[in-house]
Design a protein around this motif. Structure first.
Motif, PDB file in Angstrom:
ATOM      1  N   SER A  99       0.838  -1.177  -0.035  1.00  0.00           N
ATOM      2  CA  SER A  99      -0.020   0.182   0.187  1.00  0.00           C
ATOM      3  C   SER A  99       1.029   1.259  -0.096  1.00  0.00           C
ATOM      4  CB  SER A  99      -0.822   0.001   1.245  1.00  0.00           C
ATOM      5  OG  SER A  99      -1.775  -1.187   1.179  1.00  0.00           O
ATOM      6  N   GLU A 177      -4.069   1.152  -3.868  1.00  0.00           N
ATOM      7  CA  GLU A 177      -4.401   2.595  -3.883  1.00  0.00           C
ATOM      8  C   GLU A 177      -3.142   3.354  -4.621  1.00  0.00           C
ATOM      9  OE1 GLU A 177      -7.166   3.784  -3.774  1.00  0.00           O
ATOM     10  OE2 GLU A 177      -8.477   2.496  -2.890  1.00  0.00           O
ATOM     11  N   ARG A 180      -2.605   7.287  -4.544  1.00  0.00           N
ATOM     12  CA  ARG A 180      -2.124   8.099  -3.393  1.00  0.00           C
ATOM     13  C   ARG A 180      -0.668   8.354  -3.473  1.00  0.00           C
ATOM     14  NH1 ARG A 180      -4.712   8.102   2.116  1.00  0.00           N
ATOM     15  NH2 ARG A 180      -6.808   7.052   1.394  1.00  0.00           N
ATOM     16  N   SER A 210      -6.473   0.793  -7.683  1.00  0.00           N
ATOM     17  CA  SER A 210      -6.589   2.059  -7.488  1.00  0.00           C
ATOM     18  C   SER A 210      -8.065   2.662  -7.966  1.00  0.00           C
ATOM     19  CB  SER A 210      -5.600   2.612  -7.875  1.00  0.00           C
ATOM     20  OG  SER A 210      -5.418   4.028  -7.602  1.00  0.00           O
TER      21      SER A 210
END
Ligand SMILES: Nc1ncnc2c1ncn2[C@@H]1O[C@H](COP(=O)(O)OP(=O)(O)OP(=O)(O)O)[C@@H](O)[C@H]1O
Ligand SMILES: [Mg+2]
Length: 511
Positions: A99, A177, A180, A210
């Motif tokens: 992550s 993700e 980010r 994502s």
């Protein structure tokens, strides 16, 4: 559902999963094996079923090298990525699952992984990590029994410091993700770790799961599905080896709850819902582009602009990024031929990864002393009436130059707001003529206008996009205006400040 016919191999796998799922739901006993025929979520009891054929294909295939599973909130993107990871591990491939940072990993990707990972697949001494009460305090490795009788390793954690991931040689990576990340650095580092084919020559592959964001993620994957590449796009070789699959929040309601997407929509703006539920590429910020289109700037290109001479009075503006990551300089003068207009006479941007080593200090940041010496030469050789600068960043440099030029800090509060609005009006009125400098054009294209009750301010569209030259142009243009001869013509043709729409109509940019 897609209309494209399924790859026969995938159709067989899909039919097998469906049949098994059906018999299990009808009460058939599950065979006790290390690796099950289908994955079951321990918490919800749901069996993993791809939402559509494209997802099934993407989860099953080891190619192309770069895969983005772009999805809305709760659309099942992490789950699809996890199932793909498990499929690779069982075949004996080593991988990385990350992550953007460890707190995010602990709260999102890891708990989902715990639900899908068959406990027996993990070596006995590490199985405790699947207990809901266990959470990592740092990056860690998990070891799996493979179907071939060997061990495969999964390196897990956060990738806020990509350099910390130099080390393992792996076959696959999964970045959850990915939006980010402020830059593509994480992808670049991880991609560098993918060095070994898996058993039976499984090719290396990176999977990103994502929600969409119009940052680097868009630059890398935005046009992949349409294959409408911009000519000269340096990412074309990447895009030719990339695939994009979209998952919708609504399609996963069978695994969340009916009406979830509509309920969630209630607290979102239209724009937010398009990104967060429908997984569309869209700019989420409230700001709008500084210029209605970069075409309007291109229209200010002046092929006939004479070379600068020592008789052109110029104002130089300097702006620097907060962490010495860039430095911009612009010099403007009244246009030598066109009253009421100004001319961009010098444009320079120093960016660490684009300048030669002589501009860098031991840490690889810009060495402002070298740049200062070059500015000193510029001031000595040309007719510089004044140097304006951002007080916060460049105070020391300004002191060093004060013996040869009038140096004035440019207030980044009120004056900047007035100057930024003024620059936009000037450009819309076709009164800032230039020679087509590429970097300046790029910085203007990167610039958004943040408009609130205080006024209009030039801001970055994305954290990693440079706008120093746009800010310099604003400060310099505002400061030079007292030296620009006024003309009646603009009033006569209706081109008064703030009436940029007249010009836009002239150029056919709006109706
Ligand atoms: N194909 C699937 N089959 C069964 N359950 C699924 C499937 N996809 C997702 N789920 C379940 O739906 C829920 C949401 O899935 P997941 O967390 O993967 O979504 P996400 O898109 O990653 O969400 P977020 O935006 O919160 O990161 C989870 O409970 C997950 O177990
Ligand atoms: Mg997720």
């Amino acid at each position: 559902m897609s209309d494209t016919p399924l790859d026969p191999k995938i159709a067989i796998v899909k039919a097998r999963v469906d049949a098994l799922a059906r018999s299990y739901q009808m009460g058939a006993p599950i065979l006790e094996t290390i690796w099950p025929s289908f994955y079951q979520n321990k918490k919800t009891g749901k069996i993993y079923r791809p939402h559509h054929d494209l997802e099934a294909e993407a989860v099953a295939n080891d190619e192309p090298r770069y895969l983005l599973l772009k999805g809305g909130e709760g659309s099942g993107k992490s789950c699809a990525g996890i199932v793909k990871d498990l499929n690779k591990l069982r075949r004996g491939c080593d991988g990385i699952m990350v992550s953007p940072d460890l707190p995010h990993f602990k709260k999102s990707l890891w708990p989902e992984f715990q639900q899908w990972c068959p406990p027996k697949a993990i070596v006995a001494e590490e199985r405790y990590k699947l207990e809901p009460t266990w959470e990592p305090s740092q990056g860690f490795a998990l070891h799996f029994h493979t179907e071939l009788g060997g061990i495969a390793t999964l390196y897990c954690g956060g990738i806020d410091d990509p350099t910390g991931w130099h080390g393992p040689n792996v076959n696959f990576a999964h970045m959850d993700e990915a939006h980010r990340h402020p830059t593509a650095d994480g992808l670049k580092t991880i991609d560098g770790r993918l060095r070994i084919p898996g058993p039976s020559n499984v090719p290396p592959q990176v999977t990103l799961t994502s929600t969409p964001k119009k940052n680097w993620l868009y630059e890398y994957f935005g046009e992949v599905d349409t294959k409408k590449f911009r000519p000269k796009d340096p990412l074309i070789p990447f895009k030719l080896r990339a695939k994009l699959v979209t998952l919708l929040t609504k399609d996963n309601e069978v695994n969340t709850f009916a009406g979830y997407a509509d309920d969630r929509r209630l607290t979102l703006t239209e724009k937010e819902a398009r990104v967060l539920l429908d997984a569309e590429w869209e700019d989420m910020s409230d700001s709008t582009p500084f210029l209605p289109g970069i075409l309007i700037w291109d229209k200010c290109l002046d092929f006939a602009l004479p070379n600068p001479t020592v008789y052109d009075p110029m104002i130089v503006a300097l702006d620097a990024g907060v962490t010495n990551d860039s430095f911009g300089l612009i010099a403007v003068s009244p246009h030598p031929l066109l009253p009421g207009c100004l001319a961009v006479q010098a444009v320079h941007a120093w960016v660490p990864d684009q300048v030669s080593e002589k501009y860098l200090d031991a840490q690889g940041a810009l060495d402002f002393r070298i740049i200062r010496d070059e500015i000193r030469t510029l001031i000595e050789d040309w007719n510089i009436i004044k140097v304006v600068y951002d007080r916060h960043e460049l105070h020391l440099m300004a002191q060093d130059l004060s013996d040869i030029a009038l140096i004035e800090p440019f207030s980044q509060q009120t004056s900047r707001l007035i100057a930024d609005k003024h620059l936009r009006d000037l450009i819309l009125q076709h009164r800032v003529l230039h020679r087509g400098e590429e970097q300046l054009r790029q910085h203007l294209e990167n610039a958004d206008a943040k408009i609130d009750d205080k006024g209009l301010r030039i801001v970055k569209r994305e954290a990693n996009k440079k706008i120093d030259l746009a800010v310099c142009l604003s400060m310099a243009s505002y400061s030079i205006m007292e030296f620009v001869p006024k003309v009646e013509g603009y009033v006569a043709t209706g081109m008064k400040p703030g009436q940029g729409t007249v010009i836009q109509q002239l150029y056919g940019l709006i109706n």
